[in-house]
Design a protein around this motif. Structure first.
Motif, PDB file in Angstrom:
ATOM      1  N   ASP A  34       0.838  -1.199   0.000  1.00 32.74           N
ATOM      2  CA  ASP A  34       0.000   0.000   0.000  1.00 32.74           C
ATOM      3  C   ASP A  34       0.879   1.257   0.000  1.00 32.74           C
ATOM      4  OD1 ASP A  34      -2.479  -1.123  -0.079  1.00 32.74           O
ATOM      5  OD2 ASP A  34      -2.780  -1.139   2.095  1.00 32.74           O
ATOM      6  N   PRO A  35       0.356   2.375  -0.511  1.00 28.70           N
ATOM      7  CA  PRO A  35       1.127   3.624  -0.454  1.00 28.70           C
ATOM      8  C   PRO A  35       1.508   3.964   0.989  1.00 28.70           C
ATOM      9  CG  PRO A  35      -0.771   3.876  -1.893  1.00 28.70           C
ATOM     10  CD  PRO A  35      -0.898   2.528  -1.252  1.00 28.70           C
ATOM     11  N   LYS A  40       0.785   9.404   1.301  1.00 33.39           N
ATOM     12  CA  LYS A  40      -0.613   9.821   1.427  1.00 33.39           C
ATOM     13  C   LYS A  40      -0.710  11.237   2.003  1.00 33.39           C
ATOM     14  CE  LYS A  40      -2.668   5.300   2.193  1.00 33.39           C
ATOM     15  NZ  LYS A  40      -3.066   4.434   3.315  1.00 33.39           N
ATOM     16  N   ARG A  63      -0.145  15.594  -6.012  1.00 29.55           N
ATOM     17  CA  ARG A  63       0.080  14.155  -5.856  1.00 29.55           C
ATOM     18  C   ARG A  63       0.863  13.584  -7.038  1.00 29.55           C
ATOM     19  NH1 ARG A  63      -5.579  11.717  -3.404  1.00 29.55           N
ATOM     20  NH2 ARG A  63      -5.469  12.875  -1.459  1.00 29.55           N
TER      21      ARG A  63
ATOM     22  N   SER B 164      -6.816  -0.808 -13.959  1.00 26.59           N
ATOM     23  CA  SER B 164      -8.027  -0.209 -13.423  1.00 26.59           C
ATOM     24  C   SER B 164      -9.257  -0.859 -14.055  1.00 26.59           C
ATOM     25  CB  SER B 164      -8.039   1.301 -13.671  1.00 26.59           C
ATOM     26  OG  SER B 164      -8.204   1.558 -15.045  1.00 26.59           O
ATOM     27  N   ASP B 171      -9.206   2.041  -9.312  1.00 21.22           N
ATOM     28  CA  ASP B 171      -8.019   2.876  -9.108  1.00 21.22           C
ATOM     29  C   ASP B 171      -7.237   2.464  -7.859  1.00 21.22           C
ATOM     30  OD1 ASP B 171      -8.567   4.356 -11.360  1.00 21.22           O
ATOM     31  OD2 ASP B 171      -9.928   5.687 -10.278  1.00 21.22           O
ATOM     32  N   GLU B 175      -3.248   2.053  -7.623  1.00 21.49           N
ATOM     33  CA  GLU B 175      -2.430   2.714  -6.597  1.00 21.49           C
ATOM     34  C   GLU B 175      -1.698   1.690  -5.731  1.00 21.49           C
ATOM     35  OE1 GLU B 175      -5.031   5.537  -4.651  1.00 21.49           O
ATOM     36  OE2 GLU B 175      -5.152   6.702  -6.510  1.00 21.49           O
ATOM     37  N   TRP B 176      -2.324   0.544  -5.543  1.00 23.09           N
ATOM     38  CA  TRP B 176      -1.677  -0.520  -4.764  1.00 23.09           C
ATOM     39  C   TRP B 176      -0.461  -1.078  -5.517  1.00 23.09           C
ATOM     40  CZ3 TRP B 176      -1.487  -6.035  -5.426  1.00 23.09           C
ATOM     41  CH2 TRP B 176      -0.961  -6.704  -4.314  1.00 23.09           C
ATOM     42  N   ARG B 178       1.304   0.474  -7.741  1.00 26.99           N
ATOM     43  CA  ARG B 178       2.352   1.503  -7.801  1.00 26.99           C
ATOM     44  C   ARG B 178       2.901   1.857  -6.428  1.00 26.99           C
ATOM     45  NH1 ARG B 178      -1.070   5.640 -11.407  1.00 26.99           N
ATOM     46  NH2 ARG B 178      -0.914   4.605 -13.419  1.00 26.99           N
ATOM     47  N   ASP B 180       1.817   4.342  -4.929  1.00 25.51           N
ATOM     48  CA  ASP B 180       1.778   5.802  -4.967  1.00 25.51           C
ATOM     49  C   ASP B 180       0.673   6.188  -5.950  1.00 25.51           C
ATOM     50  OD1 ASP B 180       2.390   8.539  -4.835  1.00 25.51           O
ATOM     51  OD2 ASP B 180       4.543   8.145  -4.744  1.00 25.51           O
ATOM     52  N   TYR B 181       0.394   7.481  -6.044  1.00 28.18           N
ATOM     53  CA  TYR B 181      -0.639   7.911  -6.983  1.00 28.18           C
ATOM     54  C   TYR B 181      -0.139   7.842  -8.423  1.00 28.18           C
ATOM     55  CZ  TYR B 181      -2.452   9.651  -2.579  1.00 28.18           C
ATOM     56  OH  TYR B 181      -2.875   9.738  -1.290  1.00 28.18           O
TER      57      TYR B 181
END
Lengths: 174, 404
Positions: A34-35, A40, A63, B164, B171, B175-176, B178, B180-181
């Motif tokens: 997870d990020p 975040k 972001r 996605s 999404d 994001e998981w 990566r 990150d965004y």
């Protein structure tokens, strides 16, 4: 017989513990990807809206993503269809297009052409008009609008204000 | 414990402990190869050689590469290319081999399709081979990220966005993946891990499976002859080497393999020393910039055909077509309903199917490289439809094929 049932029980008990352990470690592996909290937390950007010029696309960063800010000209505002108008962000009496500058197809950055007042995404040929609504597929929808909050003459990206919530509720953006 | 005697030689000492003579027989001197096979059967050995080149050059690159978004680009383009003695050599070997390995894989695949080497009894060879292809694709993609140039960044952006699921808007999954965004540090480090550890391990395991899958059904041959390997090998061992239809793998057959490998290496090192540029995209010599997309984003040549199947459709249909193209080859042994294990030229409509598929994939590859405008867009669309129709037609045309 007694022995084999005892072995069977041992086997099942072992299997049960192993299954719990496997699920727990899969959960840990999932969470590890997870990020990070720091990623975040770095999610807010404040824009001063008095600096923008009409029909001049400015690309901000939020972001890590490009954010398109386009101050609309009077001609654009008067010629807008209702679909285009509902995507407007009104700040201090001016109309803006605010959108995440990533094509909703596969995430390339569309290029703005001020002369024709539209966007072309070179990757797969998608097109968007000056309000960010899609005019040529493959993009499945208009450019996404980032969460924003209007604060006088400033715009805070990453915070959810009432105007953004309304857009989300009516399905203008995801 | 087993009964050990005083060893008469080093070989005997090892043999008592490791059974090396038995291993030698199984792996080499009594691993039987049909005589009637041509140079196309040497592509497996060519691939082994290319994989070794990738592994060795990769190890040398690994010693100076830095998986950090701030330093990755310079560690490749400055440190390895200019400072490290012969760093350029490892990079060019690695880059050229990564590209050429797909050329050889495609030749290997189409050889298998042409001669029916995926048919009854050899399904596991085909399936393990296709799994290898998929893993090699993931390996190539993760390696492409590492120099952290513009094409790396945007390829990472586009390919991870595929997850996605179009209208599903998953999404959170993107994001998981990566971490990150957008593709950033977490992304680079995890793809670095995948490229240098997890995927190579998987590839080595799958190569083992691919080889093991050959042992029982044996290698196919140019005429699709059903050879009784027990009878033929006995004939060979009894001294009738000319009359037997099979020969030993080592050293007899391997000498032919090595001849082909030798010719290949001349071609390979010609590319490494004089034409390495084709494996390096000029766009990737600009450092990654999340706020600027290159004018045209296209993958390396070996992914163009599947990229072109994705491109001409709306997003959901495109994704389904793309997914179809990725997995459909695995089903080939079950979609080809004809029992004939002979070259395509001796079969019915399959002969035309084979060449139509090959030409269609070349057209898709060419169109995938061109910008998606005008006539090229239309040709790409027609070729993508043709690809899907060919696969739908395959079970039908092969079902009505006469038994030879």
């Amino acid at each position: 017989m007694k022995d084999s049932s005892r072995r069977g029980f041992m086997g099942k008990a072992f299997g049960g513990f192993a299954a719990v352990g496997a699920v727990a470690s899969l959960y840990a592996m999932k969470k590890s990807w997870d990020p990070l909290p720091s990623v975040k937390a770095a999610g807010f950007t404040t824009l001063d809206m008095s600096a923008y010029k009409e029909n001049e696309l400015v690309v901000e960063k939020w972001r890590g993503k490009p954010i398109f800010v386009l101050k609309k000209t009077a001609k654009m505002v008067s010629s807008q269809t209702p679909v285009q108008a509902e995507r407007d962000v009104m700040i201090d009496g001016s109309h803006y297009m605010i959108a995440i500058g990533l094509c909703t197809h596969l995430g390339c950055i569309p290029a703005y052409k001020p002369s024709t007042e539209d966007f072309l995404c070179a990757c797969h040929g998608g097109q968007f008009d000056f309000s960010g609504a899609v005019t040529k597929v493959p993009p499945p929808r208009g450019l996404d609008i980032p969460p924003f909050k209007i604060d006088g003459n400033k715009l805070v990206l990453g915070e959810v204000g009432p105007e953004y919530q309304a857009m989300k509720d009516t399905g203008i953006t995801l | 414990m087993a009964n050990f005697t005083k060893a008469t030689s080093i070989k005997d000492w090892l043999n008592q402990r490791l059974a090396i003579e038995k291993v030698e027989k199984v792996m080499m001197s009594e691993y039987w190869i049909p005589k009637n096979i041509n140079f196309l059967w040497a592509m497996g050995m060519v691939l082994v050689m290319t994989f070794v080149l990738l592994l060795v050059s990769g190890i040398f690159l690994l010693m100076y590469y830095q998986p950090n978004v701030a330093t990755a680009f310079d560690s490749v383009n400055y440190t390895i290319m200019r400072e490290v003695d012969f760093g350029w050599l490892w990079r060019h070997v690695h880059g050229v081999a990564a590209s050429v390995v797909f050329l050889i894989i495609y030749i290997h695949m189409f050889t298998g399709i042409y001669y029916g080497s995926y048919k009854k009894g050899r399904e596991m060879i085909w399936i393990s081979g296709m799994l290898l292809f998929v893993t090699f694709s993931a390996e190539a993609f993760s390696g492409y990220m590492l120099p952290w140039g513009q094409m790396s960044y945007w390829a990472g952006m586009v390919i991870t966005n595929l997850f996605s699921g179009g209208s599903l808007h998953a999404d959170f999954l993107v994001e998981w993946i990566r971490g990150d965004y957008v593709p950033a540090q977490a992304f680079l480090t995890r793809f670095f891990m995948l490229h240098v550890l997890l995927l190579p391990l998987a590839i080595m395991g799958l190569i083992g499976l691919h080889f093991a899958a050959l042992r029982i059904p044996h290698v196919n041959n140019q005429d699709g002859d059903e050879i009784d390997f027990d009878v033929e090998s006995k004939k060979y061992l009894a001294g009738d080497k000319a009359g037997s239809k099979v020969i030993r793998f080592a050293n007899d057959f391997m000498s032919k393999d090595m001849m082909v490998v030798g010719v290949y290496l001349v071609f390979f090192f010609y590319l490494v020393f004089y034409n390495y540029g084709f494996a390096m995209d000029p766009v990737n010599f600009d450092p990654a910039d999340g706020l600027k997309t290159p004018a045209h984003i296209y993958p390396e040549w070996y992914f163009l055909w599947s990229y072109e199947i994705l491109r001409p459709f709306s997003v959901d249909v495109g994704l389904i077509a793309f997914g179809f193209a990725q997995v459909i080859f695995i089903g080939l042994p079950f979609l080809d309903r004809s029992p004939n294990t002979v070259p395509a030229s001796r079969r019915g409509l399959f002969k035309y199917w084979f060449w139509a598929m090959l030409v269609d994939m070349i057209v898709l590859t060419a169109m995938g490289k061109l910008p998606p405008e005008g006539i090229f867009s239309t040709i790409g669309f027609v070729a993508a439809i043709a690809f899907i129709l060919l696969w739908i037609a395959l079970p039908i045309i092969t079902k009505f094929e006469k038994k030879i």
